[in-house]
Design an enzyme around this catalytic site. Structure first.
Site, PDB file in Angstrom:
ATOM      1  CB  VAL A   1      -0.870   0.071   1.116  1.00  0.00           C
ATOM      2  CG1 VAL A   1      -1.690   1.278   1.077  1.00  0.00           C
ATOM      3  CG2 VAL A   1      -1.648  -1.189   1.454  1.00  0.00           C
ATOM      4  CG  HIS A   2       3.132   3.053  -3.076  1.00  0.00           C
ATOM      5  ND1 HIS A   2       2.831   1.955  -3.543  1.00  0.00           N
ATOM      6  CD2 HIS A   2       3.575   4.041  -3.624  1.00  0.00           C
ATOM      7  CE1 HIS A   2       2.928   2.207  -4.974  1.00  0.00           C
ATOM      8  NE2 HIS A   2       3.168   3.473  -5.139  1.00  0.00           N
ATOM      9  NE  ARG A   3      -0.776   4.070  -6.737  1.00  0.00           N
ATOM     10  CZ  ARG A   3       0.359   4.149  -7.917  1.00  0.00           C
ATOM     11  NH1 ARG A   3       0.790   5.175  -7.995  1.00  0.00           N
ATOM     12  NH2 ARG A   3       0.733   3.180  -8.436  1.00  0.00           N
TER      13      ARG A   3
ATOM     14  NE  ARG B   1       1.846   8.861   0.360  1.00  0.00           N
ATOM     15  CZ  ARG B   1       2.071   9.864  -0.550  1.00  0.00           C
ATOM     16  NH1 ARG B   1       3.058   9.730  -1.233  1.00  0.00           N
ATOM     17  NH2 ARG B   1       1.390  10.977  -0.391  1.00  0.00           N
TER      18      ARG B   1
ATOM     19  CG  ASP C   1      -1.865   1.114  -3.072  1.00  0.00           C
ATOM     20  OD1 ASP C   1      -0.670   0.708  -3.422  1.00  0.00           O
ATOM     21  OD2 ASP C   1      -2.164   2.011  -2.231  1.00  0.00           O
TER      22      ASP C   1
END
Ligand code: UD1
Ligand code: UDP
Length: 358
Positions: A202-204, A235, A275
């Protein structure tokens, strides 16, 4: 022929490794790293593992707001381009490093080529979508990974200089998978059995910067009850810590992993939740079912083939998809033959004397 290649973020190192290898066999490359990613596990590890030559220049821009980060890149890239006077400026993908490279080259009237052109989510709230639209509009050569990308460009009136070459990330996977299978001991290190876990990334911005979305994703992953391996983008780690979002005991949080370990984790996962653009495709190439934590994707071929399911960020939809998603159909080969890097270099070569500017 002299090419300045501009990279800055994790997936760009992997893409550039492919083109750089082909390019350096007969041409001069100046590799410019903007410094957008800088942690060892977000940057250096890819240079080591993929044998990418060290950057000739690292602007060391680091993290900042979009405007500040892009502006600092612009100043640094312009200096290098003025000094080097390349035949081509090569940009990759859709990050702020891509945008800055495109603007700097175009303003100097230098020939610009975009690898991974034509991708669209049709969602302008994504920073990547803005970067893509601008980079494609300014590029003289547009290297598309899929036929859909060519069609997207045509709909925007961009047809000159457009080439379907296939996906350089497919080239990268084909080259690196045998090396990973030989060298990676990640399953052993983590005590994992093939098909005995789920892999998630997950990083979007849309998933990490909106508290409810991130909380719902972690809630969904925790509620699957299965072992979930989650290498955390810095992030995401920061967002979870800032908001006090915890994961269930079944979710194992890791530092980002290197590319070779990542390929092995992907190949042996029962299912992947992500994502990430790159990870969606790698799941497809490896024949691992993918659940995408977004409402839309640029990689529509993977969805059309039935191997990628878009579920957004609802915890219930995540749990339901993990329980029921069992794709079995064909996976059409719509990402090229694994020779995109070589094709790109050949087209750059054959276009160098017909360049539009300078
Ligand atoms: C960027 C790209 C995204 C791409 C992703 C690949 C943009 C707008 N986004 O997102 O398209 O999918 O890279 O991973 O260019 N950080 C660190 N260490 C690092 C790098 C980042 O701690 O080495 C942290 C910082 O807190 C930073 C945050 O991650 O503020 C976001 O980094 P940034 O490069 O701005 O965007 P990404 O989310 O990595
Ligand atoms: N990747 C990796 N280690 C990780 C997460 C991802 O090596 O911990 C690789 C992944 O296999 C793919 C690429 O990084 O090749 C994708 O990068 P990312 O998800 O950061 O960006 P995106 O593709 O979404 O732009």
């Amino acid at each position: 022929m002299k090419v300045v290649s501009i990279v800055g973020a994790r997936p760009q190192f992997i893409k550039a490794a492919v083109v750089s290898r082909a390019l350096r066999q007969r041409h001069q490359e100046v590799l410019l790293h903007t410094g957008q990613h800088y942690d060892d596990l977000m940057s250096d590890v890819f240079f080591r593992e993929l044998g990418i030559p060290l950057p000739d220049v690292n602007l060391g821009v680091g993290s900042a707001s979009h405007a500040r980060q892009t502006a600092e890149m612009l100043v640094g890239i312009e200096q290098v381009l003025v000094q080097e006077r390349p035949d081509w400026v090569l940009i990759y993908g859709d990050t702020n490093s891509t945008l800055a490279g495109a603007l700097a080259a175009a303003k100097l009237g230098m020939p610009l080529a975009h690898v991974e052109a034509g991708l669209r989510s049709f969602n302008r709230s994504m920073p990547e979508e803005i970067n893509r639209v601008v980079a494609d509009r300014l590029s003289d050569l547009l290297f598309c990974p899929t036929r859909t990308a060519v069609e997207n460009l045509a709909r925007e009136g961009i047809t000159a200089g457009v080439h379907w070459v296939g996906d350089v990330m497919y080239d990268a996977l084909l080259a690196s998978l045998p090396i990973a299978q030989q060298g990676s001991n990640i399953l052993k290190r983590l005590g994992l059995e093939p098909a005995g876990y789920l892999l998630a990334t997950v990083h979007r911005a849309g998933n990490t910067d909106i508290r409810e979305n991130l909380a719902a994703i972690l809630e969904g992953l925790s509620a699957t009850g299965e072992t979930v391996i989650l290498p955390l983008h810095p992030r995401t780690r920061r967002a979870m810590a800032g908001w006090g979002i915890a994961a269930g005991e079944n979710v194992r949080l890791l530092e980002p992993v290197g590319y070779l370990d990542m390929l092995i984790l992907e190949q042996n996962a029962r299912l992947i939740l992500t994502d990430s653009g790159g990870v969606q495709k790698e799941a497809y190439w490896l024949g691992v079912p993918c659940i995408t934590l977004r409402e839309e994707t640029e990689w529509v071929e993977t969805v059309a083939a039935g191997w990628n399911l878009l579920v957004g960020t609802s915890a219930e939809r995540i749990v339901e998809a993990v329980r029921t998603f069992r794709p079995q159909g064909e996976r059409p080969a719509c990402f090229g033959d694994g020779d995109a890097g070589e094709k790109i270099v050949q087209i750059l070569e054959s276009s160098v004397d017909r360049k539009l500017h300078v």
